[in-house]
Design a protein around this motif. Structure first.
Motif, PDB file in Angstrom:
ATOM      1  N   GLY A  33      55.092 -89.190  -8.103  1.00 34.72           N
ATOM      2  CA  GLY A  33      53.856 -87.928  -8.162  1.00 34.72           C
ATOM      3  C   GLY A  33      52.852 -87.885  -8.844  1.00 34.72           C
ATOM      4  N   GLY A  34      53.347 -88.201 -10.343  1.00 33.26           N
ATOM      5  CA  GLY A  34      52.564 -87.875 -11.668  1.00 33.26           C
ATOM      6  C   GLY A  34      51.245 -88.318 -11.568  1.00 33.26           C
ATOM      7  N   TYR A  35      51.655 -90.253 -10.636  1.00 34.24           N
ATOM      8  CA  TYR A  35      50.209 -91.076 -11.062  1.00 34.24           C
ATOM      9  C   TYR A  35      49.437 -90.572  -9.766  1.00 34.24           C
ATOM     10  CZ  TYR A  35      52.241 -91.953 -15.424  1.00 34.24           C
ATOM     11  OH  TYR A  35      51.896 -92.088 -16.900  1.00 34.24           O
ATOM     12  N   GLY A  36      50.243 -90.048  -8.562  1.00 33.06           N
ATOM     13  CA  GLY A  36      49.385 -89.803  -7.360  1.00 33.06           C
ATOM     14  C   GLY A  36      49.831 -90.747  -6.659  1.00 33.06           C
ATOM     15  N   PHE A  37      51.128 -91.321  -6.717  1.00 26.52           N
ATOM     16  CA  PHE A  37      51.544 -91.927  -5.851  1.00 26.52           C
ATOM     17  C   PHE A  37      53.103 -91.126  -5.104  1.00 26.52           C
ATOM     18  CE2 PHE A  37      50.557 -94.776  -8.963  1.00 26.52           C
ATOM     19  CZ  PHE A  37      49.658 -95.931  -8.457  1.00 26.52           C
ATOM     20  N   THR A  38      52.399 -90.377  -4.157  1.00 26.75           N
ATOM     21  CA  THR A  38      53.030 -89.487  -3.393  1.00 26.75           C
ATOM     22  C   THR A  38      54.496 -90.125  -2.396  1.00 26.75           C
ATOM     23  OG1 THR A  38      51.902 -87.932  -3.814  1.00 26.75           O
ATOM     24  CG2 THR A  38      53.548 -87.754  -2.444  1.00 26.75           C
ATOM     25  N   GLU A  39      54.262 -91.511  -1.757  1.00 22.88           N
ATOM     26  CA  GLU A  39      55.036 -92.132  -1.278  1.00 22.88           C
ATOM     27  C   GLU A  39      56.153 -93.070  -1.820  1.00 22.88           C
ATOM     28  OE1 GLU A  39      54.881 -95.130   2.592  1.00 22.88           O
ATOM     29  OE2 GLU A  39      53.071 -94.304   1.818  1.00 22.88           O
ATOM     30  N   LEU A  40      55.452 -93.269  -2.806  1.00 22.69           N
ATOM     31  CA  LEU A  40      56.705 -93.725  -4.092  1.00 22.69           C
ATOM     32  C   LEU A  40      57.699 -92.771  -3.681  1.00 22.69           C
ATOM     33  CD1 LEU A  40      57.539 -96.198  -5.278  1.00 22.69           C
ATOM     34  CD2 LEU A  40      56.956 -96.538  -7.567  1.00 22.69           C
ATOM     35  N   GLY A  41      57.323 -92.010  -4.078  1.00 23.52           N
ATOM     36  CA  GLY A  41      58.364 -90.520  -4.757  1.00 23.52           C
ATOM     37  C   GLY A  41      59.531 -90.276  -3.470  1.00 23.52           C
ATOM     38  N   VAL A  42      59.268 -90.322  -2.605  1.00 26.98           N
ATOM     39  CA  VAL A  42      59.093 -90.291  -1.038  1.00 26.98           C
ATOM     40  C   VAL A  42      60.432 -91.292  -0.904  1.00 26.98           C
ATOM     41  CG1 VAL A  42      59.701 -90.125   1.187  1.00 26.98           C
ATOM     42  CG2 VAL A  42      58.063 -88.711  -0.024  1.00 26.98           C
ATOM     43  N   LEU A  43      60.165 -92.663  -1.153  1.00 28.09           N
ATOM     44  CA  LEU A  43      60.627 -93.662  -1.113  1.00 28.09           C
ATOM     45  C   LEU A  43      62.125 -93.695  -1.982  1.00 28.09           C
ATOM     46  CD1 LEU A  43      57.974 -96.241   0.085  1.00 28.09           C
ATOM     47  CD2 LEU A  43      59.782 -94.629   1.444  1.00 28.09           C
ATOM     48  N   ALA A  44      62.071 -93.379  -3.251  1.00 23.75           N
ATOM     49  CA  ALA A  44      62.540 -93.220  -4.321  1.00 23.75           C
ATOM     50  C   ALA A  44      63.767 -91.934  -4.058  1.00 23.75           C
ATOM     51  CB  ALA A  44      62.068 -93.230  -5.864  1.00 23.75           C
ATOM     52  N   ARG A  45      63.059 -90.959  -3.366  1.00 23.68           N
ATOM     53  CA  ARG A  45      64.329 -90.210  -3.249  1.00 23.68           C
ATOM     54  C   ARG A  45      65.638 -90.662  -2.246  1.00 23.68           C
ATOM     55  NH1 ARG A  45      61.231 -86.276  -0.791  1.00 23.68           N
ATOM     56  NH2 ARG A  45      61.050 -85.523  -3.088  1.00 23.68           N
ATOM     57  N   SER A  46      64.285 -91.317  -1.305  1.00 22.79           N
ATOM     58  CA  SER A  46      65.600 -91.690   0.279  1.00 22.79           C
ATOM     59  C   SER A  46      66.849 -92.460  -0.783  1.00 22.79           C
ATOM     60  CB  SER A  46      64.700 -92.499   0.408  1.00 22.79           C
ATOM     61  OG  SER A  46      63.944 -91.856   1.519  1.00 22.79           O
ATOM     62  N   LEU A  47      65.929 -93.669  -1.863  1.00 18.55           N
ATOM     63  CA  LEU A  47      67.090 -94.617  -2.971  1.00 18.55           C
ATOM     64  C   LEU A  47      68.193 -93.578  -3.076  1.00 18.55           C
ATOM     65  CD1 LEU A  47      67.678 -97.320  -2.944  1.00 18.55           C
ATOM     66  CD2 LEU A  47      66.081 -97.877  -5.194  1.00 18.55           C
ATOM     67  N   GLU A  48      67.715 -92.974  -3.833  1.00 14.28           N
ATOM     68  CA  GLU A  48      68.678 -91.856  -4.811  1.00 14.28           C
ATOM     69  C   GLU A  48      69.727 -91.075  -3.892  1.00 14.28           C
ATOM     70  OE1 GLU A  48      68.670 -88.349  -8.331  1.00 14.28           O
ATOM     71  OE2 GLU A  48      66.650 -88.809  -6.393  1.00 14.28           O
ATOM     72  N   THR A  49      69.080 -90.884  -2.797  1.00 15.32           N
ATOM     73  CA  THR A  49      70.251 -90.312  -2.042  1.00 15.32           C
ATOM     74  C   THR A  49      71.041 -90.982  -1.439  1.00 15.32           C
ATOM     75  OG1 THR A  49      68.516 -88.587  -1.671  1.00 15.32           O
ATOM     76  CG2 THR A  49      70.346 -88.478   0.438  1.00 15.32           C
ATOM     77  N   ALA A  50      70.580 -92.447  -0.995  1.00 18.42           N
ATOM     78  CA  ALA A  50      71.765 -93.329  -0.736  1.00 18.42           C
ATOM     79  C   ALA A  50      72.446 -93.843  -1.740  1.00 18.42           C
ATOM     80  CB  ALA A  50      70.585 -94.868  -0.418  1.00 18.42           C
ATOM     81  N   ALA A  51      72.207 -94.108  -2.556  1.00 14.41           N
ATOM     82  CA  ALA A  51      72.651 -94.200  -4.559  1.00 14.41           C
ATOM     83  C   ALA A  51      74.179 -93.080  -4.749  1.00 14.41           C
ATOM     84  CB  ALA A  51      71.865 -94.354  -5.267  1.00 14.41           C
ATOM     85  N   LYS A  52      73.238 -91.960  -4.014  1.00 15.28           N
ATOM     86  CA  LYS A  52      74.321 -90.800  -4.656  1.00 15.28           C
ATOM     87  C   LYS A  52      75.702 -90.513  -3.432  1.00 15.28           C
ATOM     88  CE  LYS A  52      71.268 -87.784  -7.179  1.00 15.28           C
ATOM     89  NZ  LYS A  52      70.856 -86.219  -7.448  1.00 15.28           N
ATOM     90  N   SER A  53      74.840 -91.234  -2.255  1.00  8.96           N
ATOM     91  CA  SER A  53      76.559 -91.288  -1.334  1.00  8.96           C
ATOM     92  C   SER A  53      77.109 -92.528  -1.188  1.00  8.96           C
ATOM     93  CB  SER A  53      75.231 -90.927   0.363  1.00  8.96           C
ATOM     94  OG  SER A  53      74.873 -90.581   0.226  1.00  8.96           O
ATOM     95  N   GLU A  54      76.613 -93.229  -1.982  1.00 16.38           N
ATOM     96  CA  GLU A  54      76.992 -94.940  -2.145  1.00 16.38           C
ATOM     97  C   GLU A  54      77.150 -95.507  -0.496  1.00 16.38           C
ATOM     98  OE1 GLU A  54      81.269 -94.553  -3.918  1.00 16.38           O
ATOM     99  OE2 GLU A  54      80.049 -93.575  -6.248  1.00 16.38           O
ATOM    100  N   ASP A  55      76.035 -95.680  -0.568  1.00 15.83           N
ATOM    101  CA  ASP A  55      75.573 -95.755   1.099  1.00 15.83           C
ATOM    102  C   ASP A  55      75.262 -97.428   0.850  1.00 15.83           C
ATOM    103  OD1 ASP A  55      74.958 -96.795   3.756  1.00 15.83           O
ATOM    104  OD2 ASP A  55      74.604 -94.504   4.475  1.00 15.83           O
ATOM    105  N   PRO A  56      75.579 -98.264   0.763  1.00 17.25           N
ATOM    106  CA  PRO A  56      75.011 -99.715   0.482  1.00 17.25           C
ATOM    107  C   PRO A  56      73.946 -99.912   1.658  1.00 17.25           C
ATOM    108  CG  PRO A  56      77.351-100.323   0.934  1.00 17.25           C
ATOM    109  CD  PRO A  56      77.335 -98.719   0.727  1.00 17.25           C
ATOM    110  N   GLY A  57      74.332 -99.831   2.558  1.00 14.46           N
ATOM    111  CA  GLY A  57      72.807 -99.442   3.508  1.00 14.46           C
ATOM    112  C   GLY A  57      72.559 -99.618   3.676  1.00 14.46           C
ATOM    113  N   ALA A  58      72.334 -98.148   3.693  1.00 13.73           N
ATOM    114  CA  ALA A  58      71.161 -97.618   3.281  1.00 13.73           C
ATOM    115  C   ALA A  58      70.570 -97.344   2.399  1.00 13.73           C
ATOM    116  CB  ALA A  58      71.492 -95.266   3.415  1.00 13.73           C
ATOM    117  N   ALA A  59      70.905 -98.100   0.617  1.00 10.30           N
ATOM    118  CA  ALA A  59      70.338 -98.264   0.041  1.00 10.30           C
ATOM    119  C   ALA A  59      69.762 -99.194   0.228  1.00 10.30           C
ATOM    120  CB  ALA A  59      71.528 -98.446  -1.227  1.00 10.30           C
ATOM    121  N   GLU A  60      69.816-100.476   0.577  1.00  4.21           N
ATOM    122  CA  GLU A  60      69.516-101.698   0.984  1.00  4.21           C
ATOM    123  C   GLU A  60      67.951-101.575   2.175  1.00  4.21           C
ATOM    124  OE1 GLU A  60      70.468-105.855   2.903  1.00  4.21           O
ATOM    125  OE2 GLU A  60      71.968-104.688   2.654  1.00  4.21           O
TER     126      GLU A  60
END
Length: 77
Positions: A33-60
């Motif tokens: 977000g600091g570099y103006g890549f808002t969408e990348l931040g949203v996608l990274a948040r999705s992967l972070e959430t999937a990882a915290k849930s230990e959901d391999p399908g969602a993470a993939e």
């Protein structure tokens, strides 16, 4: 450097190292977000959430979305 992270993230997903994925995505989410890549931040948040849930399908799925984004993003001058 995010493109290089893809290989590392794929390896971590193979090992089911969700803690590492979560940490790296948290960092990416913050800097994107600091570099103006808002969408990348949203996608990274999705992967972070999937990882915290230990959901391999969602993470993939989230990792594939990040890979598509990075292959299509254009950086201007």
């Amino acid at each position: 450097s995010r493109k290089r992270d893809l290989t590392v993230l794929k390896d971590a997903l193979t090992r089911k190292d969700f803690e590492f994925i979560s940490r790296l995505c948290h960092k990416t989410k913050g800097t994107a977000g600091g570099y103006g890549f808002t969408e990348l931040g949203v996608l990274a948040r999705s992967l972070e959430t999937a990882a915290k849930s230990e959901d391999p399908g969602a993470a993939e799925s989230a990792l594939e979305a990040i890979e598509r984004y990075l292959s299509n993003v254009e950086i201007g001058n």
